[in-house]
Design a protein around this motif. Structure first.
Motif, short mmCIF file in Angstrom:
data_model
loop_
_atom_site.label_atom_id
_atom_site.label_comp_id
_atom_site.label_asym_id
_atom_site.label_seq_id
_atom_site.Cartn_x
_atom_site.Cartn_y
_atom_site.Cartn_z
N ASP A 41 0.76 -1.17 -0.31
CA ASP A 41 0.17 0.01 -0.23
C ASP A 41 1.15 1.20 -0.20
O ASP A 41 0.34 2.38 0.96
CB ASP A 41 -1.41 0.29 1.33
N LEU A 42 2.15 0.80 -0.85
CA LEU A 42 3.10 2.03 -0.63
C LEU A 42 2.12 3.60 -1.45
O LEU A 42 1.59 3.08 -2.25
CB LEU A 42 4.04 1.89 -1.20
N GLY A 43 2.47 4.83 -1.38
CA GLY A 43 1.87 5.82 -1.78
C GLY A 43 2.50 5.99 -2.50
O GLY A 43 3.61 6.62 -2.00
N ILE A 44 1.98 7.03 -3.81
CA ILE A 44 2.84 7.58 -4.81
C ILE A 44 2.01 8.89 -5.29
O ILE A 44 1.79 8.98 -5.33
CB ILE A 44 3.12 6.67 -5.76
N THR A 45 3.08 10.17 -4.58
CA THR A 45 2.23 10.70 -4.70
C THR A 45 2.96 11.48 -6.49
O THR A 45 4.20 12.02 -6.84
CB THR A 45 2.51 12.15 -4.05
N ILE A 46 1.83 11.95 -7.67
CA ILE A 46 2.18 12.83 -8.94
C ILE A 46 1.41 13.88 -8.76
O ILE A 46 0.50 14.16 -8.92
CB ILE A 46 1.73 12.33 -9.68
N ALA A 47 2.64 14.99 -9.07
CA ALA A 47 2.77 16.34 -8.96
C ALA A 47 2.51 17.24 -10.08
O ALA A 47 3.68 17.23 -10.57
CB ALA A 47 3.67 17.76 -7.90
N LEU A 48 1.97 17.44 -11.09
CA LEU A 48 1.98 18.26 -12.53
C LEU A 48 2.08 19.82 -12.54
O LEU A 48 1.06 20.62 -11.12
CB LEU A 48 0.52 17.95 -12.80
N THR A 49 2.98 20.51 -13.30
CA THR A 49 3.20 21.43 -12.95
C THR A 49 3.15 21.10 -14.64
O THR A 49 3.25 21.07 -15.10
CB THR A 49 4.35 21.56 -12.40
N ASP A 50 3.37 23.14 -15.62
CA ASP A 50 3.79 23.39 -16.61
C ASP A 50 4.98 23.38 -16.93
O ASP A 50 5.73 22.63 -17.94
CB ASP A 50 3.43 24.55 -16.63
N ARG A 51 6.02 22.71 -15.73
CA ARG A 51 7.49 22.39 -16.13
C ARG A 51 7.84 20.71 -15.74
O ARG A 51 8.71 20.19 -16.61
CB ARG A 51 8.63 23.34 -15.43
N GLN A 52 7.06 20.00 -15.24
CA GLN A 52 7.74 18.73 -14.86
C GLN A 52 6.17 18.56 -14.24
O GLN A 52 5.62 18.72 -13.85
CB GLN A 52 8.39 18.92 -14.31
N VAL A 53 6.34 16.50 -14.39
CA VAL A 53 5.97 16.04 -13.51
C VAL A 53 6.46 15.31 -13.00
O VAL A 53 7.61 14.45 -13.04
CB VAL A 53 5.02 14.09 -14.93
N PHE A 54 6.57 15.71 -11.88
CA PHE A 54 6.71 14.93 -10.03
C PHE A 54 7.08 13.91 -9.10
O PHE A 54 5.15 14.17 -8.92
CB PHE A 54 7.31 16.31 -9.30
N VAL A 55 6.75 12.78 -9.66
CA VAL A 55 6.79 11.30 -9.09
C VAL A 55 7.00 11.36 -7.31
O VAL A 55 9.09 10.96 -7.95
CB VAL A 55 6.54 10.52 -9.60
N SER A 56 6.78 11.37 -6.13
CA SER A 56 7.42 11.15 -4.84
C SER A 56 6.90 9.90 -4.21
O SER A 56 5.79 9.74 -4.11
CB SER A 56 7.99 12.08 -4.70
N THR A 57 7.77 9.74 -3.13
CA THR A 57 7.11 8.97 -2.28
C THR A 57 7.96 9.13 -1.10
O THR A 57 8.90 9.35 -1.66
CB THR A 57 7.36 7.10 -1.88
N PRO A 58 7.65 8.69 0.20
CA PRO A 58 7.72 9.28 1.54
C PRO A 58 9.27 8.12 1.55
O PRO A 58 8.41 6.75 1.60
CB PRO A 58 7.66 9.04 2.71
N LEU A 59 10.61 8.00 2.18
CA LEU A 59 11.21 6.88 2.45
C LEU A 59 11.05 6.86 3.86
O LEU A 59 10.91 5.63 4.26
CB LEU A 59 12.52 7.37 2.13
N VAL A 60 11.09 7.44 4.46
CA VAL A 60 11.87 7.73 5.76
C VAL A 60 11.93 9.22 6.79
O VAL A 60 12.67 9.66 6.08
CB VAL A 60 13.18 6.77 6.46
N GLU A 61 11.48 9.07 7.69
CA GLU A 61 11.63 10.36 8.24
C GLU A 61 13.24 10.27 8.66
O GLU A 61 13.26 9.60 9.70
CB GLU A 61 10.09 10.78 9.45
N ALA A 62 13.24 11.51 8.95
CA ALA A 62 15.30 12.24 9.12
C ALA A 62 15.08 11.29 10.94
O ALA A 62 16.08 11.21 11.56
CB ALA A 62 14.99 12.92 8.54
N GLU A 63 14.12 11.42 11.71
CA GLU A 63 14.10 11.88 13.30
C GLU A 63 14.22 10.21 13.45
O GLU A 63 14.82 9.33 14.12
CB GLU A 63 13.25 12.35 14.55
#
Length: 138
Positions: A41-63
């Motif tokens: 159930d990994l969540g992948i976020t896709i953000a759309l802008t005029d300049r790019q399609v940005f695809v990301s998912t959190p890996l781990v909180e730094a703490e």
């Protein structure tokens, strides 16, 4: 300009991943969240802008990282081995969070975006497995 509207891409990704696995996320430019059950159930976020399609998912909180310097070096060494993905550090909800991300041209095809989502998920799982020794386990 972006080839995709949020709704157009949402419809296309619903066909690829299932309607119950894709949802719109309210943002200024438009974003989608794809949930991958075959990746825990990994969540992948896709953000759309005029300049790019940005695809990301959190890996781990730094703490949760015991040795930040060692973890950062391990990320830099792992980064070239991740096809189509990068490792980075950003702030999510006020907390430093390591992420796995990739960018595509705004006119990328639906097939290219689907490939990026699948590859990014695989790379995130591979990265967290490779970096386990640096994490604090509760």
């Amino acid at each position: 300009m972006s080839r995709w509207t949020t709704q157009e891409l949402c419809t296309r990704l619903e066909a690829a991943f299932g309607a119950d696995r894709v949802e719109e996320v309210p943002t200024v430019d438009g974003a989608l969240q794809v949930t991958l059950p075959d990746c825990g159930d990994l969540g992948i976020t896709i953000a759309l802008t005029d300049r790019q399609v940005f695809v990301s998912t959190p890996l781990v909180e730094a703490e949760r990282v015991a040795d930040r310097a060692g973890f950062n070096e391990a990320c830099l060494r792992l980064n070239p081995l991740n096809p189509l993905s990068n490792l980075g550090l950003t702030e999510i909800n006020g907390r430093d969070t390591y992420i796995v991300f990739g960018e595509l041209a705004p006119d990328s095809s639906a097939e290219q975006i689907e490939l990026e989502v699948r590859t990014l998920a695989e790379n995130a799982i591979d990265a967290i497995e490779a970096l386990q020794t640096y994490l604090v386990h509760a």
